[in-house]
Design a protein around this motif. Structure first.
Motif, PDB file in Angstrom:
ATOM      1  N   GLY A 181       0.838  -1.187   0.000  1.00 43.50           N
ATOM      2  CA  GLY A 181       0.000   0.000   0.000  1.00 43.50           C
ATOM      3  C   GLY A 181       0.875   1.238   0.000  1.00 43.50           C
ATOM      4  O   GLY A 181       1.994   1.227  -0.507  1.00 43.50           O
ATOM      5  N   THR A 182       0.388   2.310   0.596  1.00 38.24           N
ATOM      6  CA  THR A 182       1.174   3.536   0.693  1.00 38.24           C
ATOM      7  C   THR A 182       2.277   3.389   1.745  1.00 38.24           C
ATOM      8  O   THR A 182       2.032   2.849   2.832  1.00 38.24           O
ATOM      9  N   GLU A 183       3.480   3.853   1.421  1.00 47.54           N
ATOM     10  CA  GLU A 183       4.599   3.772   2.366  1.00 47.54           C
ATOM     11  C   GLU A 183       5.367   5.092   2.349  1.00 47.54           C
ATOM     12  O   GLU A 183       5.809   5.555   1.301  1.00 47.54           O
ATOM     13  N   HIS A 184       5.485   5.684   3.525  1.00 49.49           N
ATOM     14  CA  HIS A 184       6.184   6.966   3.639  1.00 49.49           C
ATOM     15  C   HIS A 184       6.536   7.198   5.106  1.00 49.49           C
ATOM     16  O   HIS A 184       5.872   6.659   6.012  1.00 49.49           O
ATOM     17  N   PHE A 185       7.579   7.970   5.345  1.00 53.43           N
ATOM     18  CA  PHE A 185       8.011   8.287   6.702  1.00 53.43           C
ATOM     19  C   PHE A 185       8.142   7.025   7.567  1.00 53.43           C
ATOM     20  O   PHE A 185       7.732   6.996   8.734  1.00 53.43           O
ATOM     21  N   ASN A 186       8.691   5.963   6.969  1.00 53.47           N
ATOM     22  CA  ASN A 186       8.894   4.691   7.659  1.00 53.47           C
ATOM     23  C   ASN A 186       7.575   4.112   8.199  1.00 53.47           C
ATOM     24  O   ASN A 186       7.563   3.404   9.207  1.00 53.47           O
ATOM     25  N   THR A 187       6.491   4.439   7.534  1.00 46.57           N
ATOM     26  CA  THR A 187       5.170   3.947   7.912  1.00 46.57           C
ATOM     27  C   THR A 187       4.588   3.186   6.728  1.00 46.57           C
ATOM     28  O   THR A 187       4.485   3.733   5.627  1.00 46.57           O
ATOM     29  N   VAL A 188       4.216   1.928   6.949  1.00 52.58           N
ATOM     30  CA  VAL A 188       3.729   1.062   5.879  1.00 52.58           C
ATOM     31  C   VAL A 188       2.225   0.855   6.060  1.00 52.58           C
ATOM     32  O   VAL A 188       1.777   0.381   7.115  1.00 52.58           O
ATOM     33  N   GLU A 189       1.471   1.170   5.024  1.00 52.48           N
ATOM     34  CA  GLU A 189       0.012   1.128   5.157  1.00 52.48           C
ATOM     35  C   GLU A 189      -0.514  -0.242   5.561  1.00 52.48           C
ATOM     36  O   GLU A 189      -1.385  -0.349   6.425  1.00 52.48           O
ATOM     37  N   LYS A 190      -0.026  -1.308   4.918  1.00 54.17           N
ATOM     38  CA  LYS A 190      -0.576  -2.637   5.211  1.00 54.17           C
ATOM     39  C   LYS A 190      -0.461  -2.972   6.694  1.00 54.17           C
ATOM     40  O   LYS A 190      -1.325  -3.648   7.262  1.00 54.17           O
ATOM     41  N   GLU A 191       0.630  -2.490   7.318  1.00 53.61           N
ATOM     42  CA  GLU A 191       0.853  -2.770   8.739  1.00 53.61           C
ATOM     43  C   GLU A 191      -0.098  -1.961   9.614  1.00 53.61           C
ATOM     44  O   GLU A 191      -0.663  -2.483  10.584  1.00 53.61           O
ATOM     45  N   VAL A 192      -0.275  -0.683   9.270  1.00 51.22           N
ATOM     46  CA  VAL A 192      -1.186   0.166  10.033  1.00 51.22           C
ATOM     47  C   VAL A 192      -2.625  -0.337   9.907  1.00 51.22           C
ATOM     48  O   VAL A 192      -3.368  -0.403  10.894  1.00 51.22           O
ATOM     49  N   ASN A 193      -3.023  -0.705   8.685  1.00 49.65           N
ATOM     50  CA  ASN A 193      -4.375  -1.228   8.468  1.00 49.65           C
ATOM     51  C   ASN A 193      -4.636  -2.429   9.369  1.00 49.65           C
ATOM     52  O   ASN A 193      -5.681  -2.528  10.016  1.00 49.65           O
ATOM     53  N   LEU A 194      -3.686  -3.370   9.386  1.00 49.28           N
ATOM     54  CA  LEU A 194      -3.854  -4.586  10.179  1.00 49.28           C
ATOM     55  C   LEU A 194      -3.834  -4.278  11.669  1.00 49.28           C
ATOM     56  O   LEU A 194      -4.607  -4.864  12.437  1.00 49.28           O
ATOM     57  N   ASP A 195      -2.964  -3.380  12.097  1.00 54.83           N
ATOM     58  CA  ASP A 195      -2.909  -3.016  13.521  1.00 54.83           C
ATOM     59  C   ASP A 195      -4.245  -2.463  13.992  1.00 54.83           C
ATOM     60  O   ASP A 195      -4.723  -2.800  15.089  1.00 54.83           O
ATOM     61  N   ILE A 196      -4.861  -1.623  13.184  1.00 58.73           N
ATOM     62  CA  ILE A 196      -6.168  -1.063  13.553  1.00 58.73           C
ATOM     63  C   ILE A 196      -7.224  -2.168  13.602  1.00 58.73           C
ATOM     64  O   ILE A 196      -8.045  -2.236  14.529  1.00 58.73           O
ATOM     65  N   VAL A 197      -7.195  -3.064  12.602  1.00 58.26           N
ATOM     66  CA  VAL A 197      -8.184  -4.152  12.557  1.00 58.26           C
ATOM     67  C   VAL A 197      -8.021  -5.089  13.745  1.00 58.26           C
ATOM     68  O   VAL A 197      -9.015  -5.553  14.333  1.00 58.26           O
ATOM     69  N   LEU A 198      -6.802  -5.396  14.139  1.00 59.56           N
ATOM     70  CA  LEU A 198      -6.589  -6.277  15.290  1.00 59.56           C
ATOM     71  C   LEU A 198      -7.097  -5.641  16.579  1.00 59.56           C
ATOM     72  O   LEU A 198      -7.622  -6.332  17.471  1.00 59.56           O
ATOM     73  N   LYS A 199      -6.968  -4.328  16.689  1.00 61.39           N
ATOM     74  CA  LYS A 199      -7.515  -3.633  17.870  1.00 61.39           C
ATOM     75  C   LYS A 199      -9.039  -3.581  17.795  1.00 61.39           C
ATOM     76  O   LYS A 199      -9.723  -3.677  18.827  1.00 61.39           O
ATOM     77  N   LEU A 200      -9.575  -3.446  16.590  1.00 60.79           N
ATOM     78  CA  LEU A 200     -11.023  -3.508  16.408  1.00 60.79           C
ATOM     79  C   LEU A 200     -11.542  -4.896  16.763  1.00 60.79           C
ATOM     80  O   LEU A 200     -12.625  -5.045  17.357  1.00 60.79           O
ATOM     81  N   LYS A 201     -10.785  -5.919  16.436  1.00 63.13           N
ATOM     82  CA  LYS A 201     -11.176  -7.302  16.736  1.00 63.13           C
ATOM     83  C   LYS A 201     -11.361  -7.508  18.238  1.00 63.13           C
ATOM     84  O   LYS A 201     -12.285  -8.203  18.677  1.00 63.13           O
ATOM     85  N   GLU A 202     -10.496  -6.903  19.044  1.00 68.68           N
ATOM     86  CA  GLU A 202     -10.624  -7.032  20.500  1.00 68.68           C
ATOM     87  C   GLU A 202     -11.968  -6.487  20.971  1.00 68.68           C
ATOM     88  O   GLU A 202     -12.613  -7.074  21.859  1.00 68.68           O
TER      89      GLU A 202
END
Length: 363
Positions: A181-202
């Motif tokens: 996905g989008t990657e900038h400032f050492n931030t990778v979209e696929k990782e952020v998307n999944l991190d949010i979803v895993l917190k939503l899962k809780e």
């Protein structure tokens, strides 16, 4: 059990399983027996014994769910195998159920065939090791299952999710695998998307809402597979979590949600769901409100048969927002906003008199 139920039946040869309307052929491989489904009308299955024919009635399926059962399977077990020797792993994303049985001889099923309905079971694979024997079921859709351990057998019944749960959502973490996905400032979209979803899962795990996920790790389902998966479950809502990027204008910031503008009006649909998601995210994140965007050209939106919202939480190409999106506290706020949006979407939908379950049954 009704006479027309299709039954799996082993022949005297021991190398072929027959079913009314379906033949199941075994291929002997090193340390593995693969059961492959082949469509064929079979005459030889008329000698199915009375015990097998009566199994469905004797399984003591819960009265409320009895009419909802779409398929069943009876796995015979030796006397020495106890319930605690059985491990079941449900990988609904791949529509696979793996049943591992410890303390069992690898040749046991040669003389003790599986019995049941072949409906909705696309393939059966068998393997053995020093850890035990594993029966892997490939289903033709996503099903919930019930199990009973009775009379030296494991009895399984498979039920459509809509028959078990009042509230169902499908959550998609965008991108994954080789698609960053989008990657900038050492931030990778696929990782952020999944991190949010895993917190939503809780949050969803602690609620009365049944949630299914297109991915829970760094994998990359195709967009066609994601939307087909959602459509097959027939959920109430389908939410895809993404983050934005604009390399031409690093100052671009804020939250926007895409919706299906081609959806037929139902009183509560994609646009209404998207607006609620937008409002909750902007309020909880304090982000700029970029409004709703017509996303009908995007495959998972265009092909969705249920209300869908594709959330763009923030801009990874914006230095400030990239830093926020990497922080756990900000991700938790985003997850909470999406969860609250789902709750409010149910309230709003119910107030319009729309009931997705009734609509599905009436179609």
């Amino acid at each position: 059990m009704l006479a027309e139920e299709r039954l799996i039946k082993r022949t005297a040869i021991g190398s072929t399983l027959f079913a009314i309307g379906v033949s199941i052929i075994l291929f002997q491989l090193p340390n593995q027996i693969v059961v492959e489904t082949v469509t064929k009308q079979v005459e030889e299955s008329q000698d199915v014994n009375e015990e097998t024919m009566n199994y469905y009635d004797e399984a003591e399926i819960d009265g409320e769910n009895a009419s909802k059962v779409t398929s069943y399977l009876k796995i015979p077990l030796p006397e020495e195998v106890k319930e605690e020797d059985i491990t079941i792993e449900d990988s609904y994303i791949s529509q696979t159920i793996s049943i591992t049985i410890h303390n069992i001889d690898e040749n046991f099923f040669n003389d003790n065939p599986l019995v049941g309905s072949s409906d909705h079971i696309s393939n059966i694979a068998y393997s053995s090791s020093n850890q035990g024997a594993t029966i892997e079921l490939l289903l033709d859709n996503v099903y919930e299952y019930n199990t009973e351990y009775v009379n030296n057998s494991l009895n399984m019944t498979f039920i459509e999710p809509r028959s078990m749960y009042d509230k169902i959502v499908v959550i998609d973490a965008g991108h994954g695998g080789k698609d960053d996905g989008t990657e900038h400032f050492n931030t990778v979209e696929k990782e952020v998307n999944l991190d949010i979803v895993l917190k939503l899962k809780e949050l969803l795990d602690a609620s009365d809402i049944k949630a299914y996920y297109t991915r829970l790790d760094d994998t990359k389902p195709s967009n066609a597979d994601r939307v087909a998966f959602a459509n097959s479950i027939k959920p109430d809502f389908f939410i895809s979590v993404h983050n934005n990027g604009d390399t031409k204008a690093s100052s671009s910031s804020g939250t926007e949600v895409l919706y299906n503008d081609n959806e037929e009006s139902t009183g509560f649909g994609s646009k209404e769901l998207a607006q609620i998601c937008q409002d909750e995210l902007v309020e909880k994140l304090g982000s700029r409100d970029r409004g709703l965007v017509n996303g009908s050209t995007i495959k998972i939106i265009r092909l969705s048969e249920i209300p869908v919202a594709l959330v763009e939480v923030g801009f990874i190409t914006n230095k400030t927002e990239a830093a926020n999106l990497k922080s756990e506290s900000y991700q938790k706020k985003a997850a909470q906003a999406i969860y609250d949006a789902i709750e409010k979407a149910y309230e709003a939908r119910d107030n319009t008199g729309v009931n997705s379950t009734q609509e599905t049954e009436n179609e």
